[in-house]
Design a protein around this motif. Sequence first.
Motif, PDB file in Angstrom:
ATOM      1  N   THR A  99      12.128  30.094 -43.789  1.00 27.64           N
ATOM      2  CA  THR A  99      12.078  30.311 -42.351  1.00 27.64           C
ATOM      3  C   THR A  99      13.312  31.094 -41.921  1.00 27.64           C
ATOM      4  OG1 THR A  99      13.159  28.177 -41.939  1.00 27.64           O
ATOM      5  CG2 THR A  99      10.756  28.207 -41.940  1.00 27.64           C
ATOM      6  N   PHE A 100      13.153  31.881 -40.876  1.00 27.83           N
ATOM      7  CA  PHE A 100      14.247  32.721 -40.411  1.00 27.83           C
ATOM      8  C   PHE A 100      14.483  32.492 -38.927  1.00 27.83           C
ATOM      9  CE2 PHE A 100      12.202  34.928 -43.938  1.00 27.83           C
ATOM     10  CZ  PHE A 100      13.288  35.233 -44.752  1.00 27.83           C
ATOM     11  N   LYS A 101      15.752  32.485 -38.553  1.00 22.03           N
ATOM     12  CA  LYS A 101      16.107  32.475 -37.147  1.00 22.03           C
ATOM     13  C   LYS A 101      16.417  33.908 -36.734  1.00 22.03           C
ATOM     14  CE  LYS A 101      17.977  27.776 -36.979  1.00 22.03           C
ATOM     15  NZ  LYS A 101      19.173  26.931 -36.659  1.00 22.03           N
ATOM     16  N   THR A 102      15.867  34.315 -35.608  1.00 20.66           N
ATOM     17  CA  THR A 102      16.087  35.672 -35.143  1.00 20.66           C
ATOM     18  C   THR A 102      16.960  35.663 -33.902  1.00 20.66           C
ATOM     19  OG1 THR A 102      14.132  35.688 -33.728  1.00 20.66           O
ATOM     20  CG2 THR A 102      13.835  36.350 -36.023  1.00 20.66           C
ATOM     21  N   SER A 103      17.750  36.700 -33.766  1.00 22.20           N
ATOM     22  CA  SER A 103      18.586  36.828 -32.575  1.00 22.20           C
ATOM     23  C   SER A 103      18.899  38.298 -32.359  1.00 22.20           C
ATOM     24  CB  SER A 103      19.883  36.024 -32.718  1.00 22.20           C
ATOM     25  OG  SER A 103      20.659  36.524 -33.799  1.00 22.20           O
ATOM     26  N   GLY A 104      18.895  38.697 -31.125  1.00 23.21           N
ATOM     27  CA  GLY A 104      19.186  40.077 -30.784  1.00 23.21           C
ATOM     28  C   GLY A 104      18.927  40.299 -29.309  1.00 23.21           C
ATOM     29  N   GLY A 192       7.654  34.116 -26.396  1.00 22.39           N
ATOM     30  CA  GLY A 192       9.062  33.769 -26.534  1.00 22.39           C
ATOM     31  C   GLY A 192       9.904  35.028 -26.609  1.00 22.39           C
ATOM     32  N   THR A 193      10.669  35.167 -27.693  1.00 22.23           N
ATOM     33  CA  THR A 193      11.514  36.349 -27.878  1.00 22.23           C
ATOM     34  C   THR A 193      10.786  37.458 -28.630  1.00 22.23           C
ATOM     35  OG1 THR A 193      12.425  35.451 -29.942  1.00 22.23           O
ATOM     36  CG2 THR A 193      13.591  34.921 -27.893  1.00 22.23           C
ATOM     37  N   GLN A 194       9.505  37.256 -28.926  1.00 25.00           N
ATOM     38  CA  GLN A 194       8.753  38.235 -29.704  1.00 25.00           C
ATOM     39  C   GLN A 194       7.778  39.007 -28.824  1.00 25.00           C
ATOM     40  OE1 GLN A 194       7.045  35.526 -32.639  1.00 25.00           O
ATOM     41  NE2 GLN A 194       8.539  36.214 -34.167  1.00 25.00           N
ATOM     42  N   SER A 216      10.181  40.994 -33.584  1.00 31.73           N
ATOM     43  CA  SER A 216      11.240  40.075 -33.172  1.00 31.73           C
ATOM     44  C   SER A 216      12.428  40.862 -32.631  1.00 31.73           C
ATOM     45  CB  SER A 216      11.686  39.206 -34.349  1.00 31.73           C
ATOM     46  OG  SER A 216      10.615  38.409 -34.824  1.00 31.73           O
ATOM     47  N   ASP A 217      13.272  40.178 -31.871  1.00 29.88           N
ATOM     48  CA  ASP A 217      14.368  40.899 -31.214  1.00 29.88           C
ATOM     49  C   ASP A 217      15.438  41.383 -32.193  1.00 29.88           C
ATOM     50  OD1 ASP A 217      15.356  38.392 -31.821  1.00 29.88           O
ATOM     51  OD2 ASP A 217      15.570  37.750 -29.737  1.00 29.88           O
ATOM     52  N   ILE A 391       8.096  43.224 -42.423  1.00 34.73           N
ATOM     53  CA  ILE A 391       9.014  44.311 -42.729  1.00 34.73           C
ATOM     54  C   ILE A 391      10.370  43.954 -42.154  1.00 34.73           C
ATOM     55  CG2 ILE A 391       9.556  46.751 -42.376  1.00 34.73           C
ATOM     56  CD1 ILE A 391       6.622  47.350 -42.238  1.00 34.73           C
ATOM     57  N   GLN A 392      11.398  44.107 -42.966  1.00 28.65           N
ATOM     58  CA  GLN A 392      12.748  43.763 -42.546  1.00 28.65           C
ATOM     59  C   GLN A 392      13.727  44.841 -43.008  1.00 28.65           C
ATOM     60  OE1 GLN A 392      14.085  40.034 -44.149  1.00 28.65           O
ATOM     61  NE2 GLN A 392      16.243  40.542 -43.898  1.00 28.65           N
ATOM     62  N   PRO A 393      14.480  45.445 -42.110  1.00 31.14           N
ATOM     63  CA  PRO A 393      15.498  46.405 -42.554  1.00 31.14           C
ATOM     64  C   PRO A 393      16.566  45.728 -43.421  1.00 31.14           C
ATOM     65  CG  PRO A 393      15.068  46.625 -40.205  1.00 31.14           C
ATOM     66  CD  PRO A 393      14.394  45.359 -40.651  1.00 31.14           C
TER      67      PRO A 393
END
Length: 397
Positions: A99-104, A192-194, A216-217, A391-393
Amino acid sequence: NGLFRVTNRFYFTNLKKYMVHYSVTANNKVVRSGKVSLDIEPQASKEFTVPVGNLKPQAGTEYFVNFNVTTVEKEPLIPIGHEIACDQFRLPIENPKKTFKTSGPKLTVSTNGDNLSASSSKVNFVFNRKTGIVTSYKVDGTEYFSEGFGIQPNFWRAPTDNDNGNNTAERLRIWKTASQEFHPTVRVSQQGTQTVVAVNYTLPTGNHYTLTYTLSDDGRLHIAADYTPASKADTPELPRVGLRFRLPAAMDGVTYFGRGPEENYIDRNHGTPIGRYQAKANNLYYPYVRPQENGHHTDVRWLRLEDHLGNGLLIKADSVMGFNALRNSIEDFDQGKAINHHIDEIRPRHFIEVCLDGFMQGVGGYDSWGSRPAPQHQLPADRAYHFGFSIQPVVRS
């Protein structure tokens, strides 16, 4: 419990003439290994145990047992240590999902003509509502798509020699059209933030294909692909169910965890073990004398494409997927009715074309003058298909 049954398929040779090597791997790392000599008469079987106890589920980790059978004495034309057989088994140890927490910065949705954008000071995602193509995916100032050729549906592959034998180019031509002419309907929502962009394509066959982008942000992008059949009973089978996009040519470093290192297809992959492989996009191309579909890989868990500094994209399948990553386009290998084009006509392009597939039909091979792939290796148009990936940079510090 690690119990395996070995069958000696020789008719006149006892298996004790060979050595059976085994290794237990966690993803690509060997955690246990050994070898055993088995006294098994021709056409007989015997069970033996590989020590696989105390292997614990770990997020992002799969366990495999690999077998290699080698010669222990010199034979005519065959040296000691030559491999005569191999096999691989995935252990049923299910790993928990990471699982990943996203923030931005918060994403803002806006429109400018045909362009729909979800953007912030960190991320810029642009979808063209007229063409049905994602034209920009930019994170931290880096644009990942080459010349606006971003994510778009794809159901077509350049016909193989076997495909030409069963008239694929004409018989399945409607799927080529479906990969070039898009008629999208777009819905946007915030969760939410998405930001969620759901694009429904009405295909020429009357079927529907939906690509749902969840952004995601922090720039992570998840894509869910859903093919929904229509009521038409005469729609021909699909060559593939997937999508494609192009990356800058500098992102030619390819690392993946799946079947390799040679190209492989669903009916041609038992000799290509699952593992971690690395190559340049140039080297994933197979130079068939008559250009055609090539360089595919199946059962892929993740794929990384990067430049010489290690910066690029990490693509992770929800389950498994197939991919091609070549310095050419599908169109380069597919010359329409001119099936006698030649290998000398293929030149590397200044981009990497990436095809991601949830499904691709087999290549067949019973003959090259009419037979199709086996029924279990075809993709009937009257059933539903689903796959997804993220996809993730990736930026190397």
